[in-house]
Enzyme design. Structure first.
Site, short mmCIF file in Angstrom:
data_model
loop_
_atom_site.label_atom_id
_atom_site.label_comp_id
_atom_site.label_asym_id
_atom_site.label_seq_id
_atom_site.Cartn_x
_atom_site.Cartn_y
_atom_site.Cartn_z
N HIS A 2 -81.13 37.65 34.83
CA HIS A 2 -82.06 38.59 35.47
C HIS A 2 -82.11 38.47 36.99
O HIS A 2 -82.97 39.09 37.62
CB HIS A 2 -83.45 38.58 34.80
CG HIS A 2 -84.09 37.24 34.65
ND1 HIS A 2 -84.61 36.80 33.46
CD2 HIS A 2 -84.31 36.26 35.53
CE1 HIS A 2 -85.13 35.59 33.62
NE2 HIS A 2 -84.96 35.24 34.87
N ASN A 44 -91.01 27.79 36.82
CA ASN A 44 -91.22 28.46 35.53
C ASN A 44 -90.01 28.35 34.61
O ASN A 44 -89.87 29.10 33.66
CB ASN A 44 -91.65 29.92 35.73
CG ASN A 44 -90.52 30.79 36.25
OD1 ASN A 44 -89.48 30.28 36.67
ND2 ASN A 44 -90.72 32.09 36.23
N GLU A 79 -88.23 26.48 25.09
CA GLU A 79 -89.39 26.66 24.22
C GLU A 79 -88.97 26.77 22.75
O GLU A 79 -88.00 27.45 22.43
CB GLU A 79 -90.13 27.94 24.65
CG GLU A 79 -91.57 27.98 24.19
CD GLU A 79 -92.38 28.99 25.01
OE1 GLU A 79 -93.10 28.58 25.93
OE2 GLU A 79 -92.29 30.20 24.70
N CYS A 118 -80.45 33.30 37.43
CA CYS A 118 -81.56 32.84 36.64
C CYS A 118 -81.55 33.76 35.43
O CYS A 118 -81.34 34.97 35.57
CB CYS A 118 -82.86 33.01 37.42
SG CYS A 118 -84.27 32.33 36.58
N GLY A 165 -92.28 35.20 28.36
CA GLY A 165 -93.67 35.28 28.79
C GLY A 165 -94.13 33.92 29.29
O GLY A 165 -93.32 33.01 29.46
N SER A 166 -95.41 33.76 29.53
CA SER A 166 -95.91 32.45 29.93
C SER A 166 -95.87 31.54 28.70
O SER A 166 -95.76 31.99 27.58
CB SER A 166 -97.34 32.57 30.43
OG SER A 166 -98.23 32.54 29.33
N MET A 167 -95.99 30.22 28.95
CA MET A 167 -95.85 29.26 27.84
C MET A 167 -97.01 29.33 26.85
O MET A 167 -96.94 28.73 25.80
CB MET A 167 -95.71 27.86 28.40
CG MET A 167 -96.91 27.42 29.19
SD MET A 167 -96.63 25.85 29.96
CE MET A 167 -98.18 25.71 30.85
N HIS A 169 -88.11 41.73 33.18
CA HIS A 169 -87.58 40.40 32.85
C HIS A 169 -88.62 39.41 32.34
O HIS A 169 -88.26 38.40 31.77
CB HIS A 169 -86.87 39.80 34.06
CG HIS A 169 -87.77 39.06 35.01
ND1 HIS A 169 -88.85 39.64 35.63
CD2 HIS A 169 -87.75 37.77 35.42
CE1 HIS A 169 -89.43 38.74 36.39
NE2 HIS A 169 -88.80 37.60 36.30
#
Length: 481
Positions: A329, A200, A204, A96, A379-381, A404
């Site tokens: 990672h 996740n 993006e 991943c 990071g988060s979206m 990561h």
DNA sequence: ATGTTC
């Protein structure tokens, strides 16, 4: 469990705290992040410190949280002769990882066509559980692909030759062992190249605002040279193929452990001596799965370029879309470190932890030789991501590793209870972020509030000197599994 | 993370 603060942002649990610990367990975190860590992190990282042949200390990064066997954010290095290899220290999603592309475009260029672009990206990059890709291979050709990694993809028309030098290991780790792969793993894998997956995993479209550039000269060397520049970030791995490799060898190891007389505190820490036949077979299968993930990200890169070309009506090269870097990672690698005054080859497990090598190393791309290895932190979206560079300090502190991501603080179930996917999607659209998702439930699970504050986490590794901030990216569009 | 239970 007694946790001693031995330096700023460094906590240690001494071997006296649990029967069987060979080395201390070390957690890298601020006081606040440590206080917020679940009890599972402490239990798991001290279990890891009990594994045979572990060297120096078991480590947990500041984004650490509870995982399968090892915590996510776990780093552990093992002696090649006396030590073990453990699938739980690598993760089910082998390799991943993250890939970052730069573009010649600015937010002003993209905003008017953002909705069309996200729609096209969603069509071009299949996402969701069990999804098949546009690249469908027979068994023999899939075996070729997992031996050749990203290079195989470029040879078969997916991407540009110059992409390869910008990938960790050139996108192909030698030593993939086809005979170590089960029929089921190959069957699951052969039609999944070029797919995003779920959870996740995402793709993006991001903006670099001038106030988010921490080091302009390093940013320029990484290809970020204009205000409000657009970048594309990709997070995915080896899909069902890597998952099946992990499943296969957990089972094999559980019986092999009895033969080798290895006992652990946790069934999830199944492992085998690295030099045993079983250990070597898993290593060869893991390398194949790692290469399949490099190949996956390579095919997706090709599809991203095609989507941009569709929407902007020009050749993708005119838009830039060059690879900045690609880094794993979830992986184990053989690397050399100085331990107690002696150089030793070690098997470094990184599970939710990124390699973070300093400048002047031969194993990073020539063009980054003076700045250090790029480290891509997703990071988060909703909250943004970071590009860091590595440092030689990781040789001393972390077996070449750093964090990561931001790390979850809320379970998937809890996140779904707090918000509905369609509400979140509308909410984000109002804030200028367009999200396309295969699953509305999956979307709710990824809400920004379910994650730690990424700046707080990144600041820890910067204070420790193991990585350095270069750019923060803010999302404007997201394709989510 | 995952053909979310061979």
């Amino acid at each position: 469990m007694r946790t001693v603060k031995i330096a700023p942002d460094v906590f240690e649990i001494p071997p006296s705290e649990k029967k069987g610990m060979h080395v201390p367990a070390r957690i890298l975190a601020s006081d606040a992040l440590l206080a917020g860590m679940d009890e599972g992190v402490f239990r798991q990282i001290t279990n890891v410190a009990c594994l045979p042949g572990i060297v120096e200390h078991a480590l947990c990064m500041p984004d650490g949280h509870w995982g399968y066997g090892f915590p996510i954010g776990g780093v552990a290095a093992f002696d090649l002769d006396r030590g073990v290899i453990s699938p739980g220290g690598i993760g089910f999603d082998i390799n991943c990882g993250m890939r970052l592309l730069r573009t010649n475009l600015t937010e002003q260029d993209v905003r008017p066509r953002l909705d069309a672009l996200m729609t096209r990206l969603f069509e071009r990059v299949p996402s969701g559980v069990g999804i098949k890709g546009f690249v469908r291979l027979d068994r023999d050709r899939f075996v070729e692909a997992v031996c050749g990694g990203a290079r195989w993809c470029v040879d078969h028309g997916y991407g540009r030759l110059e992409d390869l030098e910008l990938l960790e290991e050139g996108g192909c780790i030698p030593g993939a062992e086809p005979s170590a792969l089960s029929d089921r793993a190959l069957t699951r894998g052969k039609e999944q190249l070029g797919t995003l997956g779920s959870g996740n995993h995402y793709l993006e479209v991001q903006v670099v605002h001038p106030h988010n550039v921490y080091d302009e000269s390093t940013a320029r060397k990484l290809g970020f040279d204009r205000d409000h520049q657009i970048a594309v970030m990709l997070h995915c791995g080896s899909r069902g193929f890597g998952h099946q490799v992990g499943t296969d060898y957990l089972k094999i190891f559980q019986s092999a452990m009895k033969r080798y007389g290895i006992e652990t505190h946790d069934r999830e820490l199944a492992c085998a001596p690295f030099k045993s036949p079983e250990g070597q077979q898993y290593f060869g299968a893991m390398v194949a799965a790692a290469n399949s993930a490099f190949a996956n990200r390579q095919v997706i890169t090709h599809q991203i370029r095609a989507a941009f070309a569709d929407v902007f009506g020009v050749d993708d090269r005119e838009l830039g879309l060059e690879v900045v870097y690609d880094v794993a990672h979830n992986i184990a690698k053989i690397e050399e470190y100085e331990v107690e005054g002696r150089r030793r080859k070690l098997l470094v497990h990184r599970k939710g932890a990124t390699r973070s090598f300093g400048p002047a190393r031969s194993d990073i791309p020539d063009r980054y030789r003076d700045i250090g290895q790029p480290v891509i932190v997703g990071g988060s979206m909703e909250t943004g991501s970071f590009l860091l560079v590595g440092s030689d300090e990781t040789k001393i502190q972390t077996f070449g590793s750093t964090l990561h991501g931001s790390g979850r603080t809320m379970s998937r179930v809890a996140a779904k209870k707090r918000i509905r996917g369609d509400e979140l999607q509308r909410d984000m659209a109002r804030r200028g972020i367009i999200v396309k998702s295969a699953s509305m439930r999956g979307l709710a699970e990824e809400a920004g509030f379910a994650y730690k504050n990424i700046s707080e986490v990144v600041d820890v590794v910067e204070r420790l000197g193991i990585s350095r901030k270069v750019i923060r990216f803010e999302p404007i569009g997201n394709v989510k599994g």
